[in-house]
Design a protein around this motif. Structure first.
Motif, PDB file in Angstrom:
ATOM      1  N   LEU A  75      65.313  45.106  96.741  1.00 30.81           N
ATOM      2  CA  LEU A  75      64.337  43.796  96.955  1.00 30.81           C
ATOM      3  C   LEU A  75      64.662  42.690  96.427  1.00 30.81           C
ATOM      4  O   LEU A  75      64.990  41.371  97.046  1.00 30.81           O
ATOM      5  N   GLU A  76      65.230  42.463  95.155  1.00 31.03           N
ATOM      6  CA  GLU A  76      65.393  41.381  94.368  1.00 31.03           C
ATOM      7  C   GLU A  76      67.039  41.170  94.791  1.00 31.03           C
ATOM      8  O   GLU A  76      67.442  39.805  94.337  1.00 31.03           O
ATOM      9  N   GLY A  77      67.833  41.931  95.159  1.00 31.74           N
ATOM     10  CA  GLY A  77      69.121  41.833  95.634  1.00 31.74           C
ATOM     11  C   GLY A  77      69.112  40.589  96.397  1.00 31.74           C
ATOM     12  O   GLY A  77      70.125  39.708  96.360  1.00 31.74           O
ATOM     13  N   VAL A  84      76.850  41.528  91.729  1.00 35.52           N
ATOM     14  CA  VAL A  84      76.878  40.324  92.363  1.00 35.52           C
ATOM     15  C   VAL A  84      77.293  40.056  93.828  1.00 35.52           C
ATOM     16  O   VAL A  84      76.593  39.529  94.432  1.00 35.52           O
ATOM     17  N   LEU A  85      78.425  40.751  94.237  1.00 37.50           N
ATOM     18  CA  LEU A  85      78.872  40.613  95.437  1.00 37.50           C
ATOM     19  C   LEU A  85      78.110  41.556  96.555  1.00 37.50           C
ATOM     20  O   LEU A  85      77.775  40.767  97.488  1.00 37.50           O
ATOM     21  N   LEU A  86      77.419  42.550  95.971  1.00 36.22           N
ATOM     22  CA  LEU A  86      76.650  43.288  96.985  1.00 36.22           C
ATOM     23  C   LEU A  86      75.254  42.329  97.129  1.00 36.22           C
ATOM     24  O   LEU A  86      74.512  42.143  98.185  1.00 36.22           O
ATOM     25  N   SER A  87      74.750  41.857  96.127  1.00 35.85           N
ATOM     26  CA  SER A  87      73.686  40.820  96.169  1.00 35.85           C
ATOM     27  C   SER A  87      73.817  39.591  96.944  1.00 35.85           C
ATOM     28  O   SER A  87      73.010  39.220  97.798  1.00 35.85           O
ATOM     29  N   LEU A  88      74.949  38.900  96.938  1.00 44.80           N
ATOM     30  CA  LEU A  88      75.437  37.891  97.763  1.00 44.80           C
ATOM     31  C   LEU A  88      75.492  38.177  99.350  1.00 44.80           C
ATOM     32  O   LEU A  88      74.989  37.491 100.203  1.00 44.80           O
ATOM     33  N   VAL A  89      76.354  39.470  99.449  1.00 45.98           N
ATOM     34  CA  VAL A  89      76.401  39.827 100.993  1.00 45.98           C
ATOM     35  C   VAL A  89      74.880  40.303 101.428  1.00 45.98           C
ATOM     36  O   VAL A  89      74.600  39.958 102.469  1.00 45.98           O
ATOM     37  N   GLY A 110      71.394  47.136 102.572  1.00 42.60           N
ATOM     38  CA  GLY A 110      70.460  47.741 101.810  1.00 42.60           C
ATOM     39  C   GLY A 110      70.730  49.042 101.285  1.00 42.60           C
ATOM     40  O   GLY A 110      70.625  49.532 100.116  1.00 42.60           O
ATOM     41  N   ILE A 111      71.224  49.930 102.270  1.00 45.05           N
ATOM     42  CA  ILE A 111      71.675  51.442 102.003  1.00 45.05           C
ATOM     43  C   ILE A 111      72.776  51.337 101.216  1.00 45.05           C
ATOM     44  O   ILE A 111      72.924  52.139 100.361  1.00 45.05           O
ATOM     45  N   THR A 112      73.811  50.437 101.150  1.00 50.50           N
ATOM     46  CA  THR A 112      74.955  50.372 100.360  1.00 50.50           C
ATOM     47  C   THR A 112      74.427  50.173  98.651  1.00 50.50           C
ATOM     48  O   THR A 112      74.820  50.724  97.920  1.00 50.50           O
TER      49      THR A 112
END
Length: 335
Positions: A21-23, A169-174, A259-261
């Motif tokens: 969620l916060e991602g 950071v990259l996961l959150s950005l995407v 999200g699953i990632t």
């Protein structure tokens, strides 16, 4: 299943929920400096998370509370050992929260720009610091027989932890770019879709490097060879599917896949830890586990009853709030 195991799973779920969620909140915050070109577009981005960002952070507060009550020794060792990291992380969260509220009340453009920069910095620093924390945690830290963590700078900051921080950071950005594509209309939507394709290339490279370093720098593939391999495959597959769905403009499916990632990445770390909660790089005998770090049976039993009584109401409220604010945000939004 013992109560110790149940609460380890619940703590893992709370952290997974927070990252999921916060991602996208973090991702949206990072996008305000390079995706938005005007103050109206920045307001549009902030409006996508405005009604939900504070509720998303409750998952972290709840995870910390559950950790304190269910595994007090885990809480004490981790929060004291990672004191500086947690202080910086909290400052990043404070900067984000204050910036969201104060940027709309700033009287000059210069003041608004300062708040927007703080929003960006906080949104970048928070996931990076969490990535450093969790990757160094599974790599192992110098914990002695008294369950005290004595770490030097290189124990916290090293190749694996930095790559882990960048990967988060990259996961959150995407995840954030995908969320923007799902929740906005107008030029910002088109720009997010365009940049997302380039961001995936960097994400794939980061995930591959993270997987290689996880193999060489941790014991996850030794302790949980099958589960870790399955999670790695699921992470790569979901990221690829997210890229495919994004290109086909199936934004809901793309967001689900990003999200699953994130879910699989965090779950892999917790499954690799179990039944340990913190790994000692000095001696495996000094590891903190779900047994020696847990509260007594009575405490865990009482917490279980309270948690299962209140959890349905909390989940129902958050689902309802997302349903209420489900409409796309126009580029004409004003504050």
């Amino acid at each position: 299943m013992s109560l110790n195991e149940l609460w380890f799973i619940l703590v893992a779920i709370l952290f997974i929920g927070f990252f999921f969620l916060e991602g996208f909140d973090f991702g949206v915050g990072m996008c305000t400096r390079f995706l938005a070109h005007t103050k109206e577009e920045r307001n549009q981005l902030i409006a996508t998370i405005g009604p939900v960002w504070d509720a998303n952070e409750v998952w972290l507060i709840t995870a910390g509370g559950a950790l304190f009550a269910a595994f007090p020794q885990w809480y004490a060792t981790m929060f004291s050992g990672y004191y500086v990291v947690f202080v910086l992380f909290l400052l990043a969260l404070i900067a984000r929260g204050v910036s969201i509220e104060y940027s709309h009340h700033a009287e000059t453009e210069k003041a608004k720009d300062v708040w927007h920069w703080l929003f960006f910095i906080g949104s970048f620093a928070a996931p990076f610091l969490l990535g450093v924390l969790f990757t160094s945690l599974v790599q192992g830290m110098p914990i002695d027989k008294n369950m005290t963590l004595y770490g030097s700078f290189t124990d916290y900051i090293n190749l694996y932890s930095v790559v882990g921080g960048v990967a988060v950071v990259l996961l959150s950005l995407v995840h954030g770019l995908t969320f923007i594509g799902l929740r906005t209309t107008g030029p910002i939507h088109e720009r997010a879709v365009s940049i997302l394709n380039k961001a995936y290339i960097v994400l794939f490279a980061g995930l591959i490097l993270f997987a290689i370093l996880t193999y060489t720098n941790t014991d996850l593939f030794t302790v949980r060879p099958v589960a870790t391999s399955v999670f790695i495959i699921a992470i790569v597959l979901s990221a690829v599917l997210a890229y495919i769905f994004a290109n086909k403009q199936k934004e809901g499916l793309a967001f689900t896949m990003t999200g699953i990632t994130i879910i699989c990445t965090v779950a892999m770390l917790f499954v690799g830890l179990f039944p340990r909660v913190m790994i000692s790089s000095i001696d495996p005998a000094f590891n903190l586990t779900i047994t020696n770090a847990a509260s007594g049976h009575y405490t865990l039993s009482l917490m279980t009853k309270i948690a299962f009584a209140l959890l349905p109401f909390v989940l129902a409220y958050q689902i309802w709030s997302y349903y209420v604010f489900r409409k796309r945000i126009s580029h004409k939004v004003n504050h």
